[in-house]
Design a protein around this motif. Structure first.
Motif, PDB file in Angstrom:
ATOM      1  N   ASP A   1       0.861  -1.173   0.000  1.00  0.00           N
ATOM      2  CA  ASP A   1       0.000   0.000   0.000  1.00  0.00           C
ATOM      3  C   ASP A   1       0.906   1.234   0.000  1.00  0.00           C
ATOM      4  O   ASP A   1       1.778   1.354   0.866  1.00  0.00           O
TER       5      ASP A   1
ATOM      6  N   ASP B   1      -0.563  -4.805   0.717  1.00  0.00           N
ATOM      7  CA  ASP B   1      -1.865  -4.410   0.188  1.00  0.00           C
ATOM      8  C   ASP B   1      -2.848  -5.551   0.418  1.00  0.00           C
ATOM      9  O   ASP B   1      -2.826  -6.560  -0.295  1.00  0.00           O
ATOM     10  N   VAL B   2      -3.695  -5.411   1.412  1.00  0.00           N
ATOM     11  CA  VAL B   2      -4.586  -6.520   1.796  1.00  0.00           C
ATOM     12  C   VAL B   2      -5.613  -6.832   0.717  1.00  0.00           C
ATOM     13  O   VAL B   2      -6.158  -7.941   0.675  1.00  0.00           O
ATOM     14  N   SER B   3      -5.874  -5.879  -0.190  1.00  0.00           N
ATOM     15  CA  SER B   3      -6.852  -6.120  -1.248  1.00  0.00           C
ATOM     16  C   SER B   3      -6.367  -7.157  -2.258  1.00  0.00           C
ATOM     17  O   SER B   3      -7.167  -7.699  -3.026  1.00  0.00           O
ATOM     18  N   GLU B   4      -5.060  -7.448  -2.266  1.00  0.00           N
ATOM     19  CA  GLU B   4      -4.503  -8.413  -3.212  1.00  0.00           C
ATOM     20  C   GLU B   4      -4.492  -9.848  -2.666  1.00  0.00           C
ATOM     21  O   GLU B   4      -4.245 -10.793  -3.409  1.00  0.00           O
TER      22      GLU B   4
ATOM     23  N   GLU C   1      -6.718 -12.129  -1.311  1.00  0.00           N
ATOM     24  CA  GLU C   1      -7.673 -13.197  -1.621  1.00  0.00           C
ATOM     25  C   GLU C   1      -7.415 -13.812  -2.996  1.00  0.00           C
ATOM     26  O   GLU C   1      -7.559 -15.027  -3.178  1.00  0.00           O
ATOM     27  N   SER C   2      -7.004 -12.990  -3.958  1.00  0.00           N
ATOM     28  CA  SER C   2      -6.750 -13.513  -5.313  1.00  0.00           C
ATOM     29  C   SER C   2      -5.545 -14.453  -5.352  1.00  0.00           C
ATOM     30  O   SER C   2      -5.376 -15.206  -6.319  1.00  0.00           O
TER      31      SER C   2
ATOM     32  N   ASP D   1      -3.549  -3.461   7.980  1.00  0.00           N
ATOM     33  CA  ASP D   1      -4.990  -3.449   8.243  1.00  0.00           C
ATOM     34  C   ASP D   1      -5.434  -4.897   8.464  1.00  0.00           C
ATOM     35  O   ASP D   1      -5.580  -5.676   7.520  1.00  0.00           O
TER      36      ASP D   1
ATOM     37  N   PRO E   1      -9.542  -7.296   7.625  1.00  0.00           N
ATOM     38  CA  PRO E   1      -9.805  -8.053   6.389  1.00  0.00           C
ATOM     39  C   PRO E   1      -9.020  -9.369   6.320  1.00  0.00           C
ATOM     40  O   PRO E   1      -9.512 -10.362   5.777  1.00  0.00           O
TER      41      PRO E   1
ATOM     42  N   LEU F   1     -10.412 -13.270   6.069  1.00  0.00           N
ATOM     43  CA  LEU F   1      -9.957 -14.224   5.056  1.00  0.00           C
ATOM     44  C   LEU F   1      -9.444 -15.514   5.693  1.00  0.00           C
ATOM     45  O   LEU F   1      -9.694 -16.612   5.181  1.00  0.00           O
TER      46      LEU F   1
END
Length: 371
Positions: free
Chosen positions: A103, A110-113, A115-116, A136, A139, A143
């Motif tokens: 981030d 970057d926690v948004s990456e 799950e993928s 963060d 999240p 998961l």
């Protein structure tokens, strides 16, 4: 003009008294009362049931990975931007690090990456809190529950930091800390494993001590472990440091606030300064980092500081660009733009607990004159 190092530890509490007690009583090895005292006090401070003192933070990671039975072919999701220790522990266990970018605001993964990147081979998410702000976590916790994954929390740089008011190092199935001299609490070298799980704690204690069987005949081994023990001398130092943690946090935040206030003009020049706070944490400024607009500009200002007898340190280098991992065939196609920018353009200023306000202002003055 005196040299200003990147870090000077602060040893003004009971350090000498406790270390002297070790020497006068003869308890200087990995046996002795300060080890248990330090383990208990530190785990209580963080909010975990068990503390297992070890020789350093990297040792703590080795033990954590093995205690969770992570091995050949297993995947562990972790940031590319970090010190090499977490990736090294994963690789030497025979597992595969799966990387995510950073981030650009908090400098954390970057926690948004995440799950993928999860597959049927994923066994754990290895969180590494970077420089002063935590990852963060909520999240990631969601998961981990959704996919039945373990969380390894590398809080090596986060002594006293909180996430939504709860101590960093209390979120992992296993969490680790480092007590290297540049940390908020130091034992010279040293580390700690924390967990709430009784079984994991017992296994970690066994792994740090060459896997001696606690109830069996001595020198009969059924498993390979390590000699990763902390000495009583180190634990005595750590206990004295822990007693001062609240004042250390106040001083660290003051160092960060002075730099942030005085160096705001660098934003106009294209620099990134540490974020003061997020919705879940206030920065504790383990180090005060700067990300220059270009690598050339970073080198220029670092050279100016060096000419004025002021030390700096570069940021971590990305795991996907480490030659040792490239030679192993890892991360061949990986590219992480934010992590690469931070690694190339980032550096940090003198910000150890022993720095004086006069020295801080001299650092600021040199940077101001450079522009």
């Amino acid at each position: 003009m005196n040299f200003i190092p990147v870090n000077v530890p602060l040893l003004e509490g009971n350090e000498l008294k406790y270390v002297t007690e070790c020497i006068t009583t003869g308890w200087i090895s990995s046996e002795g009362p300060f080890i248990t005292k330090f383990e208990n006090k530190f785990s209580e401070y963080i909010g975990q049931n068990h503390g297992i003192a070890v020789s350093n933070g990297s040792a703590a990671l080795d033990i954590a990975i093995k205690a969770l039975n992570i091995g050949k072919g297993d995947e562990v999701i972790m940031p590319s931007f970090t010190i090499i220790s977490p990736a090294q522990s994963v690789v030497t266990a025979g597992a595969i690090p799966v990387l995510v970018d950073s981030d650009p605001v908090t400098w954390n993964m970057d926690v948004s990456e995440i799950e993928s990147k999860i597959t049927n081979k994923t066994k754990a998410i290895l969180i590494v809190h970077i420089y002063g702000l935590p990852v963060d976590l909520n999240p990631i916790i969601d998961l981990a529950k959704k996919y039945n994954l373990k969380i390894i929390e590398d809080a090596a740089e986060m002594h006293g930091q909180t996430y939504h008011g709860k101590m960093c190092g209390s979120f992992g199935d296993i969490s680790i800390f480092s007590f290297y001299p540049n940390k908020h609490i130091t034992t010279g070298e040293g580390g700690m494993i924390l967990t709430n799980d009784d079984g994991l704690a017992k296994r970690c204690k066994k792994l740090r001590n060459l896997c001696f069987e606690p109830d069996g005949p001595r020198f009969i081994h059924h498993e390979i472990g390590w000699n990763y023990r902390m000495t009583n001398l180190q634990a005595a130092l750590g206990l004295a440091q822990l007693e001062q943690i609240d004042s250390f946090l106040v001083k660290k935040r003051r160092i960060g606030h002075i730099y942030n206030e005085k160096l705001q003009f660098l934003k106009i020049k294209g620099f990134l300064l540490p974020e003061i706070s997020t919705s879940y944490a206030h920065n504790i400024y383990w180090v005060f980092g700067l990300v220059a607009p270009t690598e050339e500009e970073k080198n220029r200002i670092v050279n100016v500081l060096s000419e004025n007898k002021i030390a700096t340190r570069p940021f971590f280098w990305c795991m996907h660009e480490q030659p040792v991992f490239k030679e192993m065939g890892l991360f061949a196609e990986d590219k992480y733009i934010n992590a690469e920018k931070m690694a190339r353009n980032g550096f940090y200023l003198p910000s150890g607990l022993g720095i004086t306000e006069e020295e801080l202002l001299r650092v600021v003055d040199v940077i101001e004159h450079a522009y």
